[in-house]
Design an enzyme around this catalytic site. Structure first.
Site, short mmCIF file in Angstrom:
data_model
loop_
_atom_site.label_atom_id
_atom_site.label_comp_id
_atom_site.label_asym_id
_atom_site.label_seq_id
_atom_site.Cartn_x
_atom_site.Cartn_y
_atom_site.Cartn_z
N ARG A 136 10.00 -0.73 4.09
CA ARG A 136 9.50 -1.89 3.32
C ARG A 136 10.48 -2.32 2.22
O ARG A 136 10.08 -2.76 1.16
CB ARG A 136 8.11 -1.60 2.70
CG ARG A 136 7.02 -1.28 3.73
CD ARG A 136 6.74 -2.44 4.66
NE ARG A 136 5.76 -2.08 5.69
CZ ARG A 136 6.11 -1.68 6.93
NH1 ARG A 136 7.36 -1.60 7.29
NH2 ARG A 136 5.16 -1.37 7.79
N SER A 183 -1.31 -5.29 3.08
CA SER A 183 -1.26 -3.90 2.59
C SER A 183 -0.80 -3.87 1.13
O SER A 183 0.24 -4.43 0.80
CB SER A 183 -0.30 -3.07 3.44
OG SER A 183 -0.78 -2.95 4.75
N GLU A 253 3.34 -2.03 -2.37
CA GLU A 253 4.12 -2.80 -1.39
C GLU A 253 4.14 -4.27 -1.79
O GLU A 253 5.11 -4.97 -1.56
CB GLU A 253 3.51 -2.64 0.01
CG GLU A 253 4.27 -3.33 1.11
CD GLU A 253 3.69 -3.10 2.49
OE1 GLU A 253 3.65 -4.07 3.26
OE2 GLU A 253 3.25 -1.97 2.79
#
Length: 257
Positions: A136, A183, A253
């Site tokens: 990520r 998320s 995130e």
């Protein structure tokens, strides 16, 4: 198109956010470059907005220029990115955050990225290895001066059956009935952030009009009229609870503006 005092609420998937002092929709990469150069000359803070997913905007808004730009990631679902079905962002945003699902990510498919370096004013081309992809993350997420103009991927024919399976899985396991930013946390190595939050007893926990989703605990949903502070408070609660119970530090995130 250039506008003033535009509500960012309608430009984010979680439907939260104050107003941008200035707002510009860049239809082409040339438009994007011109807007960035103008902002730099005027010493105006700027932010490149893609699909508005994985983003929490302050209720105070943004006292600068928001530039909306990017091609929908959904255009690539039929070009080998079956896992990207249902992801609402742009391909530029997906590369920046090395988006992924079902054990696959942008790192696996990116061939070349065309970039405008806002610091030098030059256009550069990054091969896959130059992007410094990690979980990520990428060089573009770390260095905000590197603005993604276009992306070349290794295209292949998609498997329609796989697309349907992935979509069914997401519909069954992700909250589709309320707005969310996607998320919230990265999965710690060897763990699922959603499972840790659920085991900490926070599934369904509400603060104001924001809720840790009953369906998947790594999603915070807007039940209608949620404020930025409601989401921040839930994020902090999840981090504190997981740290106390499992001695694991959750990392966000989502990005903040």
């Amino acid at each position: 198109m250039f506008q003033k005092n535009v509500s960012l609420k309608n430009h984010t998937t979680i439907r939260i956010g104050g107003k941008a002092k200035y707002f510009f929709t860049a239809e082409t990469k040339e438009d994007l470059i011109k807007a960035v150069v103008a902002a730099k000359e005027l010493k105006l803070p700027f932010f490149i907005l893609g699909g508005g997913s994985n983003l929490l905007v302050s209720d105070r808004g943004f006292r600068g220029l928001v530039i909306k730009y990017g091609q929908p990631l959904s255009l690539y679902v039929s070009k080998g990115l079956e896992w990207a079905v249902g992801i609402p962002g742009t391909v530029q945003g997906a590369v920046c955050g090395n988006a992924g699902a079902f054990k696959k990510s942008m790192k696996d498919v990116v061939e070349e990225v065309e970039v405008f370096d806002a610091k030098t004013g030059k256009i550069k081309f990054f091969k896959n290895k130059d992007c410094r992809f990690s979980y990520r993350n990428s060089i573009f997420k770390k260095n905000k001066n590197l603005i993604i103009l276009s992306v070349k991927i290794k295209e292949k024919k998609s498997n329609i059956k796989k697309i349907k399976q992935y979509l069914e899985h997401k519909k069954e396991n992700h909250p589709w009935n309320y707005p969310s930013a996607g998320s919230v946390f990265k999965n710690p190595k060897g763990f699922s952030a959603g499972e840790l939050i659920e085991k900490a007893g926070l599934k369904g926990k509400r603060i104001g009009k924001a809720e840790i989703s009953e369906k998947h605990a790594n999603f915070i949903v807007n039940l209608g009229g949620a404020k930025e502070k409601d989401v921040i408070n839930l994020i902090n609660l999840a981090k504190k609870s997981v740290k106390n119970k499992f001695k694991i530090n959750l990392q966000e995130e989502i990005q903040f503006l």
